[in-house]
Design an enzyme around this catalytic site. Sequence first.
Site, PDB file in Angstrom:
ATOM      1  CE1 TYR A  65      -3.316  -0.914  -5.802  1.00 29.33           C
ATOM      2  CE2 TYR A  65      -1.396   0.417  -6.296  1.00 29.33           C
ATOM      3  CZ  TYR A  65      -2.068  -0.463  -5.457  1.00 29.33           C
ATOM      4  OH  TYR A  65      -1.474  -0.877  -4.297  1.00 29.33           O
ATOM      5  CE1 TYR A  84      -0.950   1.623  -1.941  1.00 26.77           C
ATOM      6  CE2 TYR A  84      -0.404   0.575   0.141  1.00 26.77           C
ATOM      7  CZ  TYR A  84      -0.306   0.635  -1.238  1.00 26.77           C
ATOM      8  OH  TYR A  84       0.442  -0.300  -1.914  1.00 26.77           O
TER       9      TYR A  84
END
Lengths: 391, 323
Positions: free
Chosen positions: A293, A343
């Site tokens: 991440y 994102y």
Amino acid sequence: MTISVTDKTAIVGVGNTEFSKNSGVSELSLAVEAIRIALDDAGLKPGDVDGLCTFTMDSSDEIEVARALGCNDLTFYSRVPYGGGAATGTLHQAVMAVATGMATTVVCYRALNGRSGHRFSGGVSGDIITADAMHWGWYTPYGLMTPASWVAMFTQRYMHLSGCTRDALFEVAWTTRNHAANNPAAFFHNRTFDRAEYDSQKKICDPLTLYDCCQESDGGSAVVITTAERARDLRQPGVLVKGVAQCAARDMEQMTSFYREEIAAIPEMDIAAGQAYAQCGLTPDDIDAAVIYDAFTPIVLWQLESWGFCKYGEAADFVLDGGLRLDGRLPTNTHGGQLSEAYVHGINGIVEAARLVRGTSVNQPKKSVQHALVTSGVGVPTGGALLGAMT
Amino acid sequence: MTPEAKKDFEDRIQTYVGREISARKRGLDDVNKVMVRQWCEVMGDNNPVYTDEEFAARSSKGGLIAPPTMLQVWGMEGYSMANEPKEDLQRELHKIFDAQGYSGVLGTNCDLEFKRDLRPGDQVYAREVIESISEQKATSRGLGYFIETRTVFTDQSGEEVGNMKFRVLKFVPDQATQDAAAGAGESEKVAAPTRIHSPRGHDNAWWWEAVDQGKVLIQRCKSCQTLRHPPRPMCGECQSMEWDSIESALQGTVFSFTQIHYPKVPGYQYPLVCAVISLNEGTRLVANVVGCDPEDVTIGMPVKGVVEQVDEATMLPQFYPAG
């Protein structure tokens, strides 16, 4: 009695919508489109879905999603809190539901108009008195009100303790961007940068500058989880969930765990990593590639340490040795990550991790990928999953 | 706008692309030393190659040149434009945008390209065209379209000396901007923005009320005396819900910090440093570090805090370097 979830379930379908800066459609529309793509990929119909899982932050209601798609009766639905910390958290829920027979086919989804709608960079504020609003109230009066500002506070401390410099942050950003340059779905397709361009970007919150920060995107992503048995009959090679774990560690706050003994650390991810490895007996040496991440460059470094690819404080050396590159020890964020693909709160990361195990990433490493790691956002309660090929 | 109306609108504005705002026209003044000197004085540009004939003659330029970035000046309309805006094609296009609610206008960027140096005596001709109109974009100012115009500057022999791309955003102003614009002519005073306050509830109101009185308190468990911050209803050590508080001396060190650059929020003063302060009492507190160059803030730096009024409506602890 311990019930093992290892190898009981598999990811059988993945899907992303187009990623953009202005989708022009509702978040519900993005959600159902991503799910339909993932079901098509698996060779399943909406009527096969009996479970749904998403983020508490998601605006698309489960039964609205089900009605729009034409799903059948749902016997499992749940949500995971803490923003990007929920990415593999949704997988965690789905795996438990399928492994225990609560549902047979669960879709994890996340869809947001993160650029044209509510933007994370806008910060937090509000007049409503909730525990959450009071929590942010310890920081907003001072101007500490964006994800970048909170992460910057940990980063400054981490750099102070470990000796890590911006060279390592650049390497994370640069490697990730190079991966995106090969990915037609990525926002930064065909757009690489050099150190001079990286250094000339505007400052966000010291020591972070623009290219240390992920994008704000519109888009949706979904993954379909069912039993390993059923996976064998479906269209794509199944991707087994070997281990999956999440953790909210002692004394943490949401994004602002400034009160623990040491703040240049993410103990919740250390604990989740230990659990996930223990579930399946894999070790860091068994992991061939990763999707880590990357809302901000430094958080990739800390997670490399949490998942045991290097010792505490040594992640800068790991990446500066080319560890994240396609020919490196751990090809990472081969889709371009959230820094450079889009994102979508980490669910696009699960999509890419499944592709790595299938062997279908646009940047598939030359070596065989038997096992891949995928993680959730940090600074919040978080977790990760270890995926493996079906034998 | 319905999708059909939007398409009609976009088709209509796109017909302007490629059209001439002004035909090739000679500037009001040829390149001259007087305007160059005045421009250099105003801009604070002391390069003698623009104003000192002897120096310029000895330089690689071989004589006086005009500052390249003055290029646009040679094609400008003059002050009359401020009082009597010209009715040209650009204005016509802007009115079409205004009619659909895209009444905001913002110059966003300007790119200049220079082909050769201009010297006193050169004649400069300018021709301006509408080069492109973007698709609709969501910007921080609101929904809008970017309009690019290009001005090509040529000399007395028709050779290009440089060109300029100018980009403006025509956008739908948000409600706050519209209200401010509507109220601008009236006498009502617009309140200055202040810092964003914390909401106050059962668990935190007492703490912020003490700050309003100039004090920073630290919650203390009545049963085991453990200090805790931020306040919460139960002691994590002994689970007692009985508590009182002590007043902090506001002495401590910087545990970590960040200087906030972007986004800059109305009501906040920049440069702005936020820090986690380790108080000598043993708890930590997030606050601002002030009274020094942000570049001089370091981890471990001793600081002394004071509760100050930072704007019309806000009292906050602020920390200064401790000598």
